[in-house]
Design an enzyme around this catalytic site. Structure first.
Site, PDB file in Angstrom:
ATOM      1  N   ASP A 215     -10.484  -2.441  -5.405  1.00 47.00           N
ATOM      2  CA  ASP A 215      -9.575  -1.502  -4.745  1.00 47.00           C
ATOM      3  C   ASP A 215      -9.516  -0.213  -5.551  1.00 47.00           C
ATOM      4  O   ASP A 215      -9.327  -0.259  -6.779  1.00 47.00           O
ATOM      5  CB  ASP A 215      -8.179  -2.141  -4.664  1.00 47.00           C
ATOM      6  CG  ASP A 215      -7.163  -1.314  -3.896  1.00 47.00           C
ATOM      7  OD1 ASP A 215      -7.456  -0.164  -3.529  1.00 47.00           O
ATOM      8  OD2 ASP A 215      -6.052  -1.831  -3.658  1.00 47.00           O
TER       9      ASP A 215
ATOM     10  N   SER B 225       0.837  -1.200   0.000  1.00 48.45           N
ATOM     11  CA  SER B 225       0.000   0.000   0.000  1.00 48.45           C
ATOM     12  C   SER B 225       0.879   1.261   0.000  1.00 48.45           C
ATOM     13  O   SER B 225       1.674   1.452  -0.914  1.00 48.45           O
ATOM     14  CB  SER B 225      -0.959  -0.042   1.190  1.00 48.45           C
ATOM     15  OG  SER B 225      -1.939   0.963   1.092  1.00 48.45           O
TER      16      SER B 225
ATOM     17  N   HIS C 282      -8.788  -3.850  -1.010  1.00 49.29           N
ATOM     18  CA  HIS C 282      -7.457  -3.426  -0.602  1.00 49.29           C
ATOM     19  C   HIS C 282      -7.114  -4.009   0.770  1.00 49.29           C
ATOM     20  O   HIS C 282      -7.888  -3.901   1.722  1.00 49.29           O
ATOM     21  CB  HIS C 282      -7.432  -1.893  -0.540  1.00 49.29           C
ATOM     22  CG  HIS C 282      -6.100  -1.304  -0.225  1.00 49.29           C
ATOM     23  ND1 HIS C 282      -5.201  -0.959  -1.201  1.00 49.29           N
ATOM     24  CD2 HIS C 282      -5.518  -0.985   0.957  1.00 49.29           C
ATOM     25  CE1 HIS C 282      -4.122  -0.444  -0.643  1.00 49.29           C
ATOM     26  NE2 HIS C 282      -4.276  -0.453   0.671  1.00 49.29           N
TER      27      HIS C 282
END
Length: 355
Positions: A292, A190, A322
Site C-alpha cells: 500500500d 482510508s 490497500h
C-alpha cells in the site's frame, strides 16, 4: 454510477491541482532512506492468496456477504438527517437488539464510523455489511456518516460534515440506545481513517466533548500525510509511495489525484494529522497493508503516538494491497482483518467509562 451516485471520477481532471512543492526525487528518494527502510521491503511482496483484481462489477453482494449478515431480528438500522452548514446529510445508526440479559432499555457503547473513498467517492453502503456484523458481534451502536464529497465539496467540508455529525450523534445518543459513557470510539477506513484521526484530534480541545471524551480510535489503512508534501523531518521513514507506486487498487498517482480533488492546504493538520497535536489522544489501533502506498505513514503515525504516551496496537498485513478486504474477504488475511477489527473494538472498550 458509484453506489447509486454519479461518479466523481469524470470530474477529476477539472479539480485544481495543488502545487508540486517538491520534485519527485526530493520527495521520495535518497540512498539513506532506501537503506534505512530496507526492513519494510518484504511487506510489499504480494500475498500469493490474493488473485488478480476482479472487475469493479464484482460487489460484496455477489461475494455472498449477505449470507454472512446476522439475522434481521438481532439489529435494526435507522437513517437520520443531520443539518450541516446550509445543507443536509444522513447518518445511519446500526443498533443491536438487546438480549434478555441486557434488557429492553439497555444502552450500548458508541462507535462513530467514517467511510473511505479518497474523499471523492463512497456512501453509507460502502462498509454497511461489515458494520452490521461488527455491531452485533461487538454489542456496540455504530453510527456512520454520509459526508459530502469532493471535488464538488472540497476540504474542509468532509471534515466539518463529519465533525457536525459526530456532535449530533452525542446529542442524540440516548434515542439511538447508546451511551458514550460506556465507551465512545471513532473509526474510519482510508480517507475515512484520515477524517477519524482529524476529528479525534479536534475533539481533545473542544469544550463540547469535555463530558463526552472519545475513549478509543481505530484507524484502518489511514491517510496520515499529504502525498504531495511529506514532512521533510521524516523523509527517511516514508518509502512506500516509491515501493508501492503501482500497487493494485490504490496507486501513488491515484492518491495524488484524490488529494488534488480534496484541495486541502498541504500542511494543515486537518488534512495531515501527523502534523497535529499527538498528545492526550485516546488509545488507538492502526491497521496497515504491506502493499500500500500509505503503509509507511501509518507505521510512522503509530510510532509517534507511542512516543507521545498514547497506548497503541498495530496490525500489519504483509503482501496485500490497500482496501483488500473489500475484494478478498475470504482470504486468510481478509479473515484476520475482520477478527483484528472486532478484537480492537473490544480491546478499546475495556478502557472503561469515559471520564
Amino acid at each position: 454510477m458509484v453506489n447509486g451516485r454519479p461518479s466523481r471520477f469524470k470530474d477529476l481532471n477539472k479539480a485544481p491541482a495543488l502545487p508540486n512543492l517538491l520534485s519527485s526525487s526530493q520527495r521520495f528518494a535518497t540512498p539513506t532512506r532506501i537503506l534505512t527502510m530496507a526492513q519494510y521491503v518484504h511487506l510489499s511482496i504480494r500475498d500469493p492468496e490474493v488473485p488478480d483484481i476482479p472487475s469493479l462489477a464484482v460487489t460484496r453482494e455477489t461475494m455472498n456477504f449477505k449470507g454472512r449478515l446476522p439475522a434481521e431480528s438481532t439489529y435494526k438500522v435507522e437513517d437520520h438527517p443531520v443539518a450541516v452548514d446550509g445543507a443536509e446529510i444522513t447518518i445511519r445508526a446500526i443498533i443491536p437488539t438487546p438480549t434478555s440479559d441486557e434488557g429492553t432499555d439497555f444502552e450500548f457503547p458508541l462507535m462513530f464510523f467514517i467511510h473511505g473513498g479518497g474523499w471523492c467517492v463512497g456512501d453509507l453502503s460502502f462498509d454497511d455489511f461489515d458494520l452490521r456484523i461488527l455491531s452485533v458481534n461487538c454489542r456496540v451502536v455504530v453510527v456512520s456518516v454520509d459526508y459530502r464529497l469532493a471535488p464538488e465539496h472540497p476540504f474542509p467540508i468532509p471534515v466539518e460534515d463529519s465533525y457536525t455529525a459526530m456532535k449530533w450523534t452525542v446529542d442524540n445518543a440516548h434515542s439511538l440506545h447508546a451511551s458514550p459513557y460506556k465507551g465512545f470510539l471513532t473509526c474510519g477506513v482510508s480517507a475515512g481513517g484520515n477524517l477519524a484521526a482529524v476529528v479525534t484530534q479536534r475533539s481533545v480541545t473542544d469544550p463540547f466533548f469535555a463530558k463526552h471524551k472519545i475513549t478509543g480510535s481505530i484507524l484502518q489503512i489511514p491517510v496520515i500525510i499529504n502525498p504531495r508534501a511529506p514532512p521533510a523531518a521524516y523523509a527517511s521513514e516514508l518509502l512506500s509511495y516509491e515501493q508501492n507506486a503501482n500497487a493494485p487498487i490504490l496507486t501513488r498517482a491515484a492518491m495524488e489525484v484524490f488529494a488534488d480533488c480534496y484541495a486541502a492546504p498541504p500542511t494543515s493538520p486537518d488534512f495531515s494529522p501527523l502534523l497535529g497535536d499527538l498528545t492526550r489522544l485516546p488509545p488507538t489501533q492502526i491497521g496497515i497493508c504491506g502493499l500500500d502506498p500509505l503503509r509507511d505513514e501509518g507505521l510512522l503515525y503509530e510510532r509517534l503516538l507511542r512516543e507521545n504516551g498514547v497506548t497503541t496496537r498495530l496490525h500489519v498485513y504483509p503482501g496485500v494491497p490497500h482496501g483488500f478486504p473489500s475484494m478478498f474477504p475470504f482470504t486468510k488475511m481478509g479473515r484476520k482483518w475482520e477478527v483484528d477489527w472486532h478484537d480492537g473494538v473490544k480491546w478499546l472498550l475495556q478502557f472503561g467509562r469515559a471520564k
